[in-house]
Design an enzyme around this catalytic site. Sequence first.
Site, mmCIF file in Angstrom:
data_model
loop_
_atom_site.group_PDB
_atom_site.id
_atom_site.type_symbol
_atom_site.label_atom_id
_atom_site.label_comp_id
_atom_site.label_asym_id
_atom_site.label_seq_id
_atom_site.Cartn_x
_atom_site.Cartn_y
_atom_site.Cartn_z
ATOM 1 N N ASP A 167 -27.779 58.901 -4.541
ATOM 2 C CA ASP A 167 -29.167 58.763 -4.998
ATOM 3 C C ASP A 167 -29.207 57.963 -6.294
ATOM 4 O O ASP A 167 -28.357 58.142 -7.169
ATOM 5 C CB ASP A 167 -29.791 60.145 -5.232
ATOM 6 C CG ASP A 167 -29.810 60.981 -3.966
ATOM 7 O OD1 ASP A 167 -30.192 60.444 -2.912
ATOM 8 O OD2 ASP A 167 -29.425 62.162 -4.039
ATOM 9 N N ASP A 196 -31.884 57.036 -9.340
ATOM 10 C CA ASP A 196 -33.174 57.319 -9.967
ATOM 11 C C ASP A 196 -33.446 56.316 -11.080
ATOM 12 O O ASP A 196 -32.523 55.868 -11.774
ATOM 13 C CB ASP A 196 -33.181 58.736 -10.549
ATOM 14 C CG ASP A 196 -33.027 59.802 -9.477
ATOM 15 O OD1 ASP A 196 -33.326 59.513 -8.303
ATOM 16 O OD2 ASP A 196 -32.600 60.921 -9.815
ATOM 17 N N ASP A 199 -31.525 67.739 -19.087
ATOM 18 C CA ASP A 199 -30.775 68.985 -19.200
ATOM 19 C C ASP A 199 -29.422 68.822 -19.876
ATOM 20 O O ASP A 199 -29.148 69.440 -20.905
ATOM 21 C CB ASP A 199 -30.637 69.654 -17.826
ATOM 22 C CG ASP A 199 -30.144 68.705 -16.743
ATOM 23 O OD1 ASP A 199 -29.751 67.555 -17.046
ATOM 24 O OD2 ASP A 199 -30.141 69.127 -15.560
#
Length: 443
Positions: A61, A63, A140
């Site tokens: 993935d 992003d 995070d």
Amino acid sequence: MSELQTIHPLRVIPREEHNVSRREISPNALRVLYRLREAGFGAYLVGGAVRDLLVGGHPKDFDVATDATPEQVKQLFRNCRLIGRRFRLAHVVFGREIIEVATFRANADDGSGDRETHEGGRVLRDNVFGSIEDDAIRRDFTANALYYAIEDFSVRDYVGGFEDVRNRLMRLIGDPDTRYREDPVRMLRAVRLAAKLDFEIETATAEPIPRLAPLLSEAAPARLFEECLKLFLTGRAVASFEGLERHGLLDALFPESAAALQANRSGALRRMLIAGLRSTDARVANDEPVSPAFLFALLLWPAYCRSLAQLQQGGMHAAEAERRAADRVTVHQLNTIALPRRFSLPMQEIWLLQSRFSLRQRKRVFRLLAHPRFRAAFDFLNLRLAASNEHADDVAFWREAQTQPGDALAVQLDAQSPAAEAGANGAPRRRRRRRGGSAASGE
């Protein structure tokens, strides 16, 4: 978000000092980055893709983070749809590939009502937009807060993440207690990413986890189900399980299995569980499918064995005890993890078929061979050898039975039937069935 660590001075790592290459980046992600830049917006590859590329991985993935709002992104891409209420995002769709585009988010409430937190500190909605610096410190882990800039191919680091990746450390950005209370699932992410990347969880990041593990009860059960699939079905199941044990999270995710493992002094149940997770990792590495039903049958088997033993000790008939134990364990687990029925029902069938492997009557043998869950149940029986050799004869019989033609198997079974095993006085010898079947015996 309060008490976030002070932002580091921006460090720009030039192309010659890192190994992120455009050849390893999805062409569709590059299209999105270039079009946003051409339209005058800032655009960066961000998060896990940058982290994985830095450690030599191959991200699935990609992003993108930008200062364009979701509505501005949608205007640039006809193949774009806006999703999410808690976090508004733009998805740019290229066939089966989706490039997720997120607007830089701020780390404070601007009074607009677009940032909402629970009284315990959990973030319910976060759509207050800000600068790239704001965006970096609200992420995070430091390893997930690195930005790859398409204009000069540099990596930009606002929180010390580049050094943490080099040192293979998972470190939370900000005060760990606060960040875990904002989103308790971050505790699972810490374990999962450390297992995936072979990182250590930094000491201050790890310290509150056992104490705050009960907060996972506040997370949506459906979200915990998805997180479990990521923990155990991406090729690092053994490392993930050991991480959950080490940091006190197994009790929160699988309380009844954790209790059963602690009570099983011989360690037989844990040996079987680890053997099954090791097999799962091997299947993932070989691009072979792994059913979530089989995975949860394995993870909840200790709980099933313990519940079954308790019911049988109370005098319940074996078959009824098996059904009752399967239902009890499933219902109790649903309080924590939303296991869909399409997985929970096959999981129970795998358990309930275990006691039938000790039966050799001709009709029962052929009925079991024709059962749609036979193969999964047999694989599960095979795994039980890691706990006890008690099932070795059953495994050998059923392995051979699968290879024999039906008529040859029928002849063999007839020859072994009680009627053919007459004693010296001509009376048939009756086989004694073990009380309670074999589902949990020896384990």
